[in-house]
Design a protein around this motif. Structure first.
Motif, PDB file in Angstrom:
ATOM      1  N   VAL A  18       0.822  -1.324  -0.070  1.00 28.02           N
ATOM      2  CA  VAL A  18       0.038   0.107   0.089  1.00 28.02           C
ATOM      3  C   VAL A  18       0.864   1.005   0.065  1.00 28.02           C
ATOM      4  O   VAL A  18       0.650   2.126  -0.837  1.00 28.02           O
ATOM      5  N   LEU A  19       1.852   1.155   0.837  1.00 27.23           N
ATOM      6  CA  LEU A  19       2.489   2.488   1.082  1.00 27.23           C
ATOM      7  C   LEU A  19       3.618   2.668  -0.170  1.00 27.23           C
ATOM      8  O   LEU A  19       3.929   3.722  -0.705  1.00 27.23           O
ATOM      9  N   ASN A  20       4.133   1.623  -0.849  1.00 23.94           N
ATOM     10  CA  ASN A  20       4.969   1.472  -1.937  1.00 23.94           C
ATOM     11  C   ASN A  20       4.212   1.889  -2.919  1.00 23.94           C
ATOM     12  O   ASN A  20       4.651   2.501  -4.200  1.00 23.94           O
ATOM     13  N   SER A  21       2.773   2.009  -3.005  1.00 23.94           N
ATOM     14  CA  SER A  21       1.859   2.193  -4.065  1.00 23.94           C
ATOM     15  C   SER A  21       1.287   3.699  -3.938  1.00 23.94           C
ATOM     16  O   SER A  21       0.453   4.283  -4.777  1.00 23.94           O
ATOM     17  N   GLY A  22       1.880   4.547  -2.930  1.00 24.73           N
ATOM     18  CA  GLY A  22       1.383   5.843  -2.792  1.00 24.73           C
ATOM     19  C   GLY A  22       0.403   6.159  -1.539  1.00 24.73           C
ATOM     20  O   GLY A  22       0.243   7.152  -1.366  1.00 24.73           O
ATOM     21  N   GLY A  23       0.125   5.103  -0.851  1.00 20.77           N
ATOM     22  CA  GLY A  23      -0.802   5.308   0.077  1.00 20.77           C
ATOM     23  C   GLY A  23      -2.119   5.542  -0.180  1.00 20.77           C
ATOM     24  O   GLY A  23      -2.572   5.835  -1.430  1.00 20.77           O
ATOM     25  N   ALA A  24      -3.187   5.541   0.663  1.00 21.90           N
ATOM     26  CA  ALA A  24      -4.606   5.581   0.470  1.00 21.90           C
ATOM     27  C   ALA A  24      -4.836   7.346   0.193  1.00 21.90           C
ATOM     28  O   ALA A  24      -4.427   8.195   0.806  1.00 21.90           O
ATOM     29  N   ASN A  25      -5.441   7.590  -0.990  1.00 16.82           N
ATOM     30  CA  ASN A  25      -5.909   8.870  -1.281  1.00 16.82           C
ATOM     31  C   ASN A  25      -6.434   9.553  -0.134  1.00 16.82           C
ATOM     32  O   ASN A  25      -7.246   9.044   0.345  1.00 16.82           O
ATOM     33  N   GLY A  26      -6.053  10.811   0.219  1.00 16.75           N
ATOM     34  CA  GLY A  26      -6.478  11.566   1.411  1.00 16.75           C
ATOM     35  C   GLY A  26      -6.284  10.897   2.739  1.00 16.75           C
ATOM     36  O   GLY A  26      -6.970  11.429   3.590  1.00 16.75           O
ATOM     37  N   GLY A  27      -5.631   9.829   2.834  1.00 17.44           N
ATOM     38  CA  GLY A  27      -5.180   9.345   4.100  1.00 17.44           C
ATOM     39  C   GLY A  27      -6.591   8.354   4.565  1.00 17.44           C
ATOM     40  O   GLY A  27      -6.526   7.758   5.634  1.00 17.44           O
ATOM     41  N   GLU A  28      -7.180   7.911   3.574  1.00 16.42           N
ATOM     42  CA  GLU A  28      -8.550   7.430   3.896  1.00 16.42           C
ATOM     43  C   GLU A  28      -8.088   5.529   3.746  1.00 16.42           C
ATOM     44  O   GLU A  28      -8.408   4.911   2.863  1.00 16.42           O
ATOM     45  N   TYR A  29      -7.369   5.187   4.831  1.00 13.09           N
ATOM     46  CA  TYR A  29      -6.922   3.960   4.969  1.00 13.09           C
ATOM     47  C   TYR A  29      -7.899   2.933   4.977  1.00 13.09           C
ATOM     48  O   TYR A  29      -8.038   1.990   4.468  1.00 13.09           O
ATOM     49  N   GLY A  30      -8.797   3.002   6.165  1.00  7.90           N
ATOM     50  CA  GLY A  30      -9.728   2.093   6.282  1.00  7.90           C
ATOM     51  C   GLY A  30     -10.845   2.192   5.310  1.00  7.90           C
ATOM     52  O   GLY A  30     -11.192   1.097   4.940  1.00  7.90           O
ATOM     53  N   GLU A  31     -11.216   3.212   4.467  1.00  6.75           N
ATOM     54  CA  GLU A  31     -12.134   3.181   3.559  1.00  6.75           C
ATOM     55  C   GLU A  31     -11.589   2.376   2.374  1.00  6.75           C
ATOM     56  O   GLU A  31     -12.182   1.799   1.669  1.00  6.75           O
ATOM     57  N   ALA A  32     -10.230   2.584   2.282  1.00  9.46           N
ATOM     58  CA  ALA A  32      -9.316   1.961   1.021  1.00  9.46           C
ATOM     59  C   ALA A  32      -9.674   0.480   1.232  1.00  9.46           C
ATOM     60  O   ALA A  32      -9.745  -0.411   0.365  1.00  9.46           O
ATOM     61  N   MET A  33      -9.286   0.018   2.595  1.00 11.18           N
ATOM     62  CA  MET A  33      -9.383  -1.273   2.789  1.00 11.18           C
ATOM     63  C   MET A  33     -10.808  -1.862   2.667  1.00 11.18           C
ATOM     64  O   MET A  33     -11.128  -3.155   2.227  1.00 11.18           O
ATOM     65  N   GLN A  34     -11.973  -1.156   2.792  1.00 17.13           N
ATOM     66  CA  GLN A  34     -13.106  -1.542   2.727  1.00 17.13           C
ATOM     67  C   GLN A  34     -13.567  -1.854   1.126  1.00 17.13           C
ATOM     68  O   GLN A  34     -14.173  -2.921   0.725  1.00 17.13           O
ATOM     69  N   VAL A  35     -12.833  -0.723   0.335  1.00 20.54           N
ATOM     70  CA  VAL A  35     -13.238  -0.971  -1.137  1.00 20.54           C
ATOM     71  C   VAL A  35     -12.519  -2.411  -1.515  1.00 20.54           C
ATOM     72  O   VAL A  35     -12.895  -3.179  -2.389  1.00 20.54           O
TER      73      VAL A  35
END
Length: 640
Positions: free
Chosen positions: A174-191
């Motif tokens: 995830v971090l090597n890929s630029g991280g979650a847009n807007g810092g929305e890590y929980g939402e990204a994992m949900q998607v």
């Protein structure tokens, strides 16, 4: 170079300026504080405690950096930061002084950075602290309050975050890929979880897993929960109209059907972020792939990969006032049928590249809109000026270009990430994404110069075509983007036409089928006429929109018997109906209308003509200015 309509320039500039203004305002505005419940406040406190504890542990583990080398690095960065780019109307002496001072200051900063990099090289090459550093990076950019806002919603949400923090391999990807847009890590994992639930193939290592993750990171909101464009780690275009799960499944189906670029399966998750993130519908993506295979198959196999797929904009989407006509079909069908100014052309280019699985992103320039896209030789700019003139959301073009080039060396790029993570753990400020290399505290500043060092060490020189683009001024780049010219265009290339593809067939009922490439003139490619390999076999003729003047296409046809015949053509068009001029035996004129086929093959309405027994001459041409048309064949059917 084609000169654009002067009345369109102000409109294009106004639209680009408004787009830039909205980004600037959004970037400067403060994000509202999350509304936390009692549970949320407890979680926020716990996440903050974890971040502080990691910070103390990392600070204690860091080696001492030579004070003189560190001071020299900070001083060199400060000296570079005070250099201000001159305005276009500044006197020559000011311009010259800046352009002489800047490369010297940059070289000095890089030299000072290398001395510090050597001091911490062992630290950055070691993965012993990665677990703590990665968690700190997520906590810092996700923000304790933001993560708590997601986790407080349900036990399921909290479990998603807990699982993510426990999975170091996924966290690294995830971090090597630029991280979650807007810092929305929980939402990204949900998607991401929703996509994995919908696709068994996405759960296995490979391109579909990487596409699933890239999709989730770039737009980390399920359908109905979209928060719109955000200024996060990587700027997103806007709401995906079909939802991220449906968008992923669309690409999975297209990939399995062999409809995407052969290079698609090798993209990493960071590159995949720029494929599925598109504001157009899955129906439009399906259409544009089908259209290009029929209308301009040569653009799909273009050996100049900078213009593969996107050359359709130059060849067939004219620069003119932007209009809308719902009767012409879907929004992107309208765009190709009607043409438009810089924004519409850049949007269509980005759309068609992504449709075939090629990463692409928007590129705003002063008074102009362009796009960036991936090629095997690195990211490039289409329809505009050099990287120094463009930006995308909060990120400047040069910053993106440097990052993309450094990523070509994964092992060294991991050292860049570790330097950034150390800065996150210590609560240090990041280097500006927009102001190239400016701002930021020690560790993120060092990460920036580590990227510079990687690129310099790899001796990555600009390709000749990029160097030519880089030499243009902002105004010259804008004019090039608005024209139909492509830098480096060479002479018209000849093509070999197999005799089998030129064979005229006379059926038992007297119907004559004449392949479009069976013309007696021209016999090979010209500025106006192109002989193309058809996607479904055989060949086709394309009468181009571009070219200096109309050209006559001649055929000689042997009729088995004199009499009346119905003339029709199998054509593929992308614009509104217009006439083709047909001349029979140098005397009789026939007006044949080309239908609007939306990029599909279709026969024209038959026109009755009279042939003599034996040889007949049939000529086709189009009034200028014309739009492009692909022709597979024409038929002469005995009239009843």
């Amino acid at each position: 170079m084609q000169r654009p309509n002067p009345f369109l320039r102000p409109l294009c500039g106004i639209l680009a300026a408004l787009a830039g203004l909205s980004v600037t305002v959004s970037a400067r505005s403060k994000t509202p504080a999350p509304a936390l419940t009692e549970t949320g406040r407890v979680l926020e406190k716990e996440y903050s405690r974890q971040l502080e504890e990691i910070g103390r542990e990392i600070a204690a583990a860091l080696p001492e950096v030579d004070a003189r080398k560190k001071a020299a690095f900070e001083t060199a960065r400060a000296e570079l930061a005070v250099l201000k780019a001159p305005r276009e109307d500044d006197v020559e002496a000011v311009q010259r002084a800046y352009h002489e001072a800047k490369p010297l200051a940059e070289a000095k900063a890089l030299e000072a950075a290398r001395a510090v990099i050597a001091e911490v090289e062992a630290l950055l090459a070691d993965d012993a602290l990665d677990g703590l550093l990665m968690k700190a990076a997520v906590l810092r950019h996700g923000a304790p309050a933001g993560l708590a806002e997601f986790a407080q919603s349900s036990e399921t949400h909290k479990a998603l975050l807990d699982k993510f923090f426990a999975d170091e391999a996924l966290m690294r990807q995830v971090l090597n890929s630029g991280g979650a847009n807007g810092g929305e890590y929980g939402e990204a994992m949900q998607v991401y979880a929703a996509i994995l639930e919908a696709s068994e193939r996405a759960r296995k290592p490979g391109i579909l897993q990487r596409l699933a993750l890239g999709t989730a990171l770039q737009q980390p909101w399920l359908e109905g929960q979209d928060k719109g464009s955000v200024n996060g780690i990587v700027f997103t275009d806007n709401k995906n109209p079909d939802g991220q799960v449906a968008r992923f499944l669309h690409y999975e189906k297209a990939y399995l059907a062999g409809e995407l670029d052969p290079q698609f399966e090798d993209f990493n998750a960071w590159e995949c972020r720029f494929i599925t993130n598109d504001p157009y519908t899955n129906e439009e993506l399906t259409w544009v792939r089908s259209m290009l295979r029929r209308f301009r198959p040569d653009h799909i196999t273009n050996p100049d990969q900078k213009w593969r797929y996107t050359r359709i904009v130059k060849s067939d989407l004219p620069y003119c006032s932007t209009r809308h006509d719902p009767s012409l079909g879907l929004p992107q069908q309208q765009a190709l049928a009607l043409g438009g100014i810089c924004g519409r052309r850049a949007f269509f280019g980005r759309f068609v590249a992504r449709a075939f699985g090629i990463p692409a992103r928007r590129s705003t320039q002063t008074g102009h809109a362009a796009m960036n896209r991936w090629t095997p030789d690195g990211w490039v700019v289409n329809f505009g000026g050099w990287w120094s003139f463009n930006w995308c959301g909060p990120q400047g073009g040069l910053d993106f270009y440097l990052d993309s080039r450094a990523r070509e060396f994964p092992e060294r790029y991991l050292q860049v990430l570790r330097a950034q993570w150390i800065g996150d753990a210590l609560g240090q400020e990041d280097v500006s994404l927009r102001q190239y290399g400016r701002g930021g505290d020690f560790w993120d500043g060092l990460a920036f110069y580590l990227k510079r060092d990687i690129v310099e060490d790899a001796n990555l020189e600009q390709a000749a075509s990029d160097a030519e683009l880089a030499a243009l001024s902002a105004e010259e780049g804008r004019q090039l983007g608005e024209s139909d010219k492509v830098l480096g265009d060479g002479e018209v290339k000849e093509v070999e036409i197999p005799e089998e593809d030129k064979r005229i067939v006379v059926a038992e009922d007297g119907r004559i089928t004449v392949p479009a490439v069976a013309c007696s003139s021209p016999r090979n490619n010209t500025e106006k006429v192109a002989f193309l390999k058809s996607w479904d076999g055989g060949m086709q003729l394309h009468y181009q929109r571009l070219g200096q003047r109309p050209e006559i296409v001649r055929y000689s046809v042997e009729a088995p018997a004199a009499g009346k015949y119905e003339l029709s053509m199998k054509v593929c068009t992308v614009s509104k109906e217009y006439p083709v001029i047909v001349r029979l035996n140098r005397r009789t004129l026939v007006n044949l209308m080309l239908p609007y086929t939306k990029g599909a093959w279709q026969r024209t309405a038959p026109e009755v003509i009279e042939l003599r027994e034996g040889r007949n001459t049939i000529q086709f041409t189009y009034r200028a200015p014309n739009r492009g048309v692909s022709i597979k064949d024409f038929q002469l059917k005995p009239a009843p």
